[in-house]
Design an enzyme around this catalytic site. Structure first.
Site, PDB file in Angstrom:
ATOM      1  N   ASP A   1       0.648  -1.446   0.231  1.00 28.83           N
ATOM      2  CA  ASP A   1      -0.121   0.412  -0.127  1.00 28.83           C
ATOM      3  C   ASP A   1       0.622   0.539   0.155  1.00 28.83           C
ATOM      4  OD1 ASP A   1      -2.698   1.868   0.694  1.00 28.83           O
ATOM      5  OD2 ASP A   1      -3.255  -0.054   0.865  1.00 28.83           O
TER       6      ASP A   1
ATOM      7  N   HIS B   1      -3.379   6.184   2.790  1.00 32.65           N
ATOM      8  CA  HIS B   1      -4.162   5.031   2.633  1.00 32.65           C
ATOM      9  C   HIS B   1      -3.737   3.998   3.419  1.00 32.65           C
ATOM     10  CE1 HIS B   1      -5.645   1.907   0.166  1.00 32.65           C
ATOM     11  NE2 HIS B   1      -6.657   2.971  -0.259  1.00 32.65           N
TER      12      HIS B   1
ATOM     13  N   SER C   1     -11.012  -0.546  -1.413  1.00 34.69           N
ATOM     14  CA  SER C   1      -9.592  -0.561  -0.224  1.00 34.69           C
ATOM     15  C   SER C   1     -10.051  -1.269   1.151  1.00 34.69           C
ATOM     16  CB  SER C   1      -9.154   1.200  -0.340  1.00 34.69           C
ATOM     17  OG  SER C   1      -8.731   0.946  -1.922  1.00 34.69           O
TER      18      SER C   1
END
Length: 1154
Positions: A556, A620, A945
């Site tokens: 990620d 994220h 996600s």
């Protein structure tokens, strides 16, 4: 109310005339009627403490009555009880005049009428962490403890009350055993009395301390019953039954009979018990809240307290209403009812293969696979004058026996089941039952379903001419959501003394003067950030120590190591098999939680705001990592929203970070993805989580994620992929390789609502996260610039609010209405808020106050603007609400079918991906827009996600129980135990949610798995046209594709079934070969149940599988014939055990390819 609706209320003039007529009528009768002899009723006179004088209290009570009544004989006949052993008072039959005279008498505290109280109707001790070996007292010390149980009596022959090994009663005991021909005491039950002042015995009542109802035996054994093994109810909840103090003695005071528990008897039992030498009173009885000295339980408990004896009272069963607690005295212990971690579930299977988890205590075992199903509304007893509007509720007498006998009947409301029993039903499914936290027994097989599931049953019943169903015997599961207070348990506030907290009721207490806020004092683990709890996976679910050895590879944007979610307190060193590194730098170090970290940079030096390290500059990666394996982080929230304990699915697992994504415009490069896969596999990770993907699917060996996932699979590592955010269009799934887990995003039961109020008073409530505190004046809304009839390109851009399209001179300081939402344009133009159309199932983040409205409401706002030259509006701060709608797949979530291999169903599964709170990088604005000044350690965002790490966490949980399982076995366990989602709420059905919503707790024990290895995928690829040369390069093996080795897509051992045709109007038939492996009980049998709607024919051969050992494999063949029109047809195949303990469900989908 029924469907007829409400009647109109009568007018006030009519009511006034009617009331006057009634008053006149009753006055006339009263004046003309002779004065009757006054009726005597039973009253209790409470006179406080026992006096110190040696005078006989019974004699004093009689003397007082004599003075009040005037006749010695009537006084003697009227006296029922004299309370003289513990406190002072009596019970007598009095007229109303005598009652009033006695109330005014000096020395009398209160006089109140006798009433009837109600009863407040083994795992439990272990659940509250009080195991049988936990007591610090010796058996001898416990045996000197005497518990007085005021209830329905006791059944002395029960093994729970066997006195083997007991010596004589303690010397302090002064009580007696009121023996009879059918009752004797022993050295466990050392005393017994019974009380029935009125002499009113109902059918079955036994005039002795013997229990004819069971309630008293139950409560006595719960408090002080011996160890009894095995104890169960027809095999349900089997184990050792025991009391909290199993060596204690019991003194029985039978106060309750078929009609209830009389106040006069309660007070007499207290009077005796607290002088007999007991140490504790247990009383599971109560009535309406009363002033303390008009309440027999409060009076008795007060005088016991004076003698050092605590009274333990049940709170009552009148919940969940505030102020309903019945035992409120501050000197007694008032106890609410909470759940334990055992949940009794009665499963219902319909003829279409759908399975629903109901609530009841069903001891009946079905004697055939299926029973005919009938809707109560279709079986009215017309002979008795009933129609379907009544019989749908299955009331007593409303059902036609000729139509119902031998069938399972569906009833629209829950009841005691009298109607189905009278009609000879084989069972009943009852819908619209809102409380699933308690299970009740019935006289026939019954399962209570919630409104949604009940509606599904009714829909199925109406969809076929021959509906069938079966109700399985109840099974008990581990309920990880406990403890919580059950709905029936009475709530505070204390209506007698509000400033003394009894039980609790937040709403009522919060309204009291001086209370700023009220909140629960309980483990943060139960008040989490919702998503894991929502899918039935609480923190206190069963976990193994092996979870600490699971290593999650996170590919990620990196990670923020200082986040509380990644604190390594309590974790030992990394597992010995770990071979990875920590690519440290001046601003990054690993710990025993984050055991490895690497970063892959496509450019040097880093751009502004980037870190040349695994540190996360975007947020994220921190969010996804904490969702999978974040530790417990109390008081996590985004500006107060979603407040609770943030945690991952496997909070003690380790994390290995592979930073592959950089800020736009770079993104996540294929070269970085492949390098990270290469490293992660060699480093020794157990699961790979990758919330990234292309905007469309590509052939497997042109897709770096599919390539990396293939090699991970070769090494026993499952890859969990986000499905993509290109929905709701079909064929938009980006990650579709059959060896990876493709995850769709679904909603949870939390939503954020942002209210918009116009200057004309109209208000709207919409989804949006607005974390600004709203201001107390209206903002102007520009009007003339939003003429939707204009064809000007300039005006079009203005309506869309695209970048640099707004005139700051018109927009500054105002709320702007946009036809489409660009998050930055209104901010750039100086707007103070924006309103626009948008999705209603997800809340987005904007850099200024904003709200998304449904299209129809946008029209109302625009009309208001065009009609008012000085239009105004307010956008309020968001509020958090419970979303009572069933879980559904988000509109943004990419849909199937699989555009590379259409006959492999994708997505595989759905998981929470909407409004998920998790850790965040504090250097990244919460909107990820540079102009946004707001930063936080936790953020609420949405996307596949966010769904992907939920599936990763579930897979890691399964891996911790089954470390040797292959990636496909873990994937199978997640898919076949998933909870079905409603087609009614998800128009794309399996192309939206795959097998359904993940259920990690069930996935750890799936019963059967569909296993597949590298060779199986190679056969598939050969059959898909990949060459021998390609596959040798990929696998490193000397394989050869040939007619013999080429496999069809339908023979891949996949946990779902898909077949398609290139043209509509055709009938297509396909044969699927499958193999299942037994991973449940060594000896077990499964039977196939097919859900096949019209147009779909499914044959399973064989339709029964019998296993003799764990690991045994059995093959079966499924033949599917589908008449394909323009729509998709979907059904299911479920392999289930006879007891309903294992249900292995696979979707079947037939469709026309685009």
């Amino acid at each position: 109310m029924g469907r007829e609706g409400r009647r109109s209320p009568p007018s006030s003039r009519f009511l006034a005339k009617t009331q006057f007529a009634y008053c006149a009528f009753f006055l006339m009768i009263t004046c003309c009627r002779a004065t009757p002899v006054q009726e005597r009723k039973v009253y209790i006179a409470y006179m406080g403490n026992r006096p110190n004088s040696q005078a006989s209290l019974p004699a004093l009570h009689f003397g007082l009555l004599h003075r009040i009544i005037g006749s010695a004989k009537v006084a003697s006949d009227s006296l029922i009880y004299s309370y003289h052993r513990t406190f002072n008072g009596f019970a007598a039959r009095l007229t109303e005049a005598e009652h009033q005279k006695l109330s005014a008498y000096e020395g009398v505290v209160s006089v109140f009428p006798n009433k009837i109280a109600k009863l407040h109707t083994t795992r439990s001790w272990d659940f509250i962490r009080y195991p049988k070996n936990a007591s610090k007292s010796t058996r001898r010390q416990q045996s000197n403890l005497i518990i007085g149980v005021l209830d329905t009596g006791i059944w002395p022959e029960s093994p729970s009350f066997d006195d083997s090994g007991y010596g004589p009663p303690p010397k302090k005991w002064k009580g007696s055993c009121q023996s009879s021909s059918n009752f004797t005491c022993n050295n466990k039950i050392i005393g017994a009395r019974y009380y029935n002042a009125e002499g009113d015995y109902g059918p079955g009542d036994i005039p002795s301390p013997r229990d004819s109802e069971g309630h008293g035996s139950h409560t006595a054994s719960t408090a002080a019953g011996n160890f009894v093994t095995p104890a169960n109810l027809y095999g349900i909840a089997n184990g050792t039954a025991r009391g909290g103090v199993p060596a204690a003695r019991i003194a029985v005071y039978k106060i309750c009979w078929a009609y209830g528990c009389s106040y006069v008897d309660i007070m007499k039992a207290f009077d005796d018990a607290c002088s007999d030498g007991i140490d504790m009173v247990s009383l599971s009885v109560g009535g309406s809240p009363l002033e303390y000295f008009r309440d027999p339980i409060a009076i008795g408990a007060f005088h016991c307290m004076k003698k050092g004896i605590l009274t333990s009272n049940s709170a009552g069963n009148s919940g969940p209403f505030p102020g309903s607690v019945s035992n409120n005295s501050p000197w007694s212990l008032t106890v609410a009812a909470n759940t334990i971690d055992r949940k009794l579930t009665t499963n219902v299977m319909l003829g279409n293969g759908e399975i629903y988890n109901g609530s009841s205590l069903n001891t009946f075992v079905p004697n055939k696979p299926m029973y005919p199903l009938i809707y109560g509304g279709d079986a009215p007893n017309r002979t008795a004058g009933y129609d379907g509007n009544v019989s749908k509720y299955c009331y007593s007498g409303s059902l036609d026996r000729n139509l119902v006998q031998g069938k399972i009947v569906y009833c629209e409301v829950a009841s005691q089941g009298d109607g189905p029993i009278e009609a000879g039903a084989a069972g009943a499914i009852m819908g619209n039952y809102p409380q699933g936290d308690v299970a009740f027994p019935f006289l026939l097989p019954v399962s209570l379903l919630n409104e949604t599931d009940g509606s599904d049953v009714l829909t199925y019943s109406n969809s076929t001419s021959d509906p069938t169903a079966v109700i399985y015997k109840t099974v008990d599961y581990l309920d990880g959501s406990s403890p919580y207070v059950v709905y029936f348990s009475s709530r505070g506030y204390n209506p007698i003394t509000p400033d003394i907290l009894k039980v609790k009721n937040e709403v009522a207490l919060s309204s009291l003067t001086g209370v700023v806020s009220i909140f629960r004092d309980e483990s943060y683990q139960l008040q989490t950030t919702r998503s894991w709890d929502f899918i039935g996976f609480p923190q206190n679910v069963e976990r193994l120590a092996l979870e600490r050895d699971i290593i999650i590879g996170m590919l990620d944007t990196g990670i923020w190591p200082e986040s509380e979610s990644f604190n390594d307190t309590g974790l030992g060193p990394p597992p010995a098999r770990w071979k990875g590194i920590c690519q440290s730098s001046s601003n990054f170090t690993c710990n025993n939680k984050i055991i490895g970290a690497r970063f892959y940079s496509a450019r040097q030096p880093p751009a502004a705001g980037e870190f040349a390290s695994p540190r996360d500059s975007q947020g994220h990666g921190t969010h996804t990592a904490s969702t999978v394996a974040g530790g417990l982080a109390p008081a996590a929230s985004l500006y107060g929203f979603g407040n609770g304990t943030a945690r991952g699915g496997v909070p003690s697992a380790r994390i290995a970070v592979y930073k592959i994504c950089l800020p736009e415009p770079i993104g996540c490069l294929a070269s970085s993805i492949l390098a990270a896969f290469d490293d992660a596999i060699a480093d020794g990770v157990d699961i790979i989580s990758l919330s990234a993907g292309a905007s469309f699917a590509t052939h497997y060996f042109q897709d770096p994620i599919a390539i990396g996932a293939f090699h991970a699979m070769k090494n026993g590592i499952l890859t969990s992929n986000a499905g993509g955010n290109a929905g709701p269009d079909r064929g938009t799934m980006g990650n579709v390789s059959p060896w990876s887990l493709s995850v769709a995003a679904s909603t949870i039961d939390r939503r954020f609502v942002t209210q918009v109020q116009l200057g004309n008073g109209f208000g709207f409530s919409f989804l949006f996260q607005n974390y600004y505190i709203w201001v107390y004046f209206f903002y102007g809304v520009p009007g003339s610039s939003f003429d939707i009839e204009s064809n000007s390109a300039c005006i079009l851009h203005l309506r869309l609010c695209l970048n640099n399209s707004l005139d700051p001179r018109l927009v500054k300081g105002k709320i702007v209405l946009c036809a489409k939402g660009d998050r930055e344009a209104p901010l750039q133009a100086g707007a103070v808020g924006s309103v626009m159309p948008g999705f209603q199932d997800v809340a987005g983040l904007f850099p200024i106050p904003a709200s998304q409205l449904p299209v129809q409401d946008i029209g109302q706002v625009l009309t208001y603007i065009n009609r008012n030259s000085n239009a105004t509006a307010t956008i309020r701060r968001s509020t958090e609400a419970t979303d009572k709608l069933p879980s559904m797949v988000a509109l943004f979530s990419s849909r199937g079918p699989n555009t590379i291999t259409p006959n492999i169903l994708k997505p595989d599964i759905a998981a929470p991906g909407v409004d998920i709170l998790a850790a965040w990088s504090p250097v990244s604005p919460i909107t990820e827009l540079p102009a946004d000044p707001r930063f936080s350690y936790y953020n609420i965002i949405s996307g596949t996600s966010m769904a992907c790490p939920h599936a990763t966490g579930a897979a890691a949980y399964v891996k911790s129980f089954h470390p040797t399982w292959s990636p496909s076995a873990i994937k199978s366990s997640l898919m076949t135990t998933a909870r079905s989602l409603s087609v009614k709420d998800n128009a794309d059905a399996e192309f939206a949610y795959g097998s359904g919503q993940i259920d990690p707790a069930r996935a750890a024990d799936p019963g059967l798995v569909y296993d597949a290895r590298e060779s199986d995928y190679v056969k598939l690829l050969c059959g898909q046209g990949y060459t021998t040369k390609q596959l040798r390069l990929v696998t490193g093996d000397q394989i050869a594709c040939s007619t013999k080795t080429n496999g069809t897509v339908w023979d891949l051992n996949y946990p779902s079934f898909a077949l398609s045709s290139s043209t509509s109007g055709n009938s297509v038939t396909q044969v699927f070969h499958r193999t299942v492996t037994n991973v449940g009980k060594p000896v077990c049998s499964y039977r196939a149940t097919v859900n096949a709607p019209s147009g779909l024919k499914v044959q399973v051969v064989p339709d029964a599988l019998n296993f003799k050992s764990v690991g045994e494999k059995q093959e079966f063949v499924v033949t599917v014939t589908a008449a394909l029109g323009n729509s998709t047809i979907s059904g299911s195949l479920t392999w289930s055990t006879s007891d309903g303990g294992h249900m292995v469900r696979s979707p079947i989908v037939a469709f026309v390819r685009d």
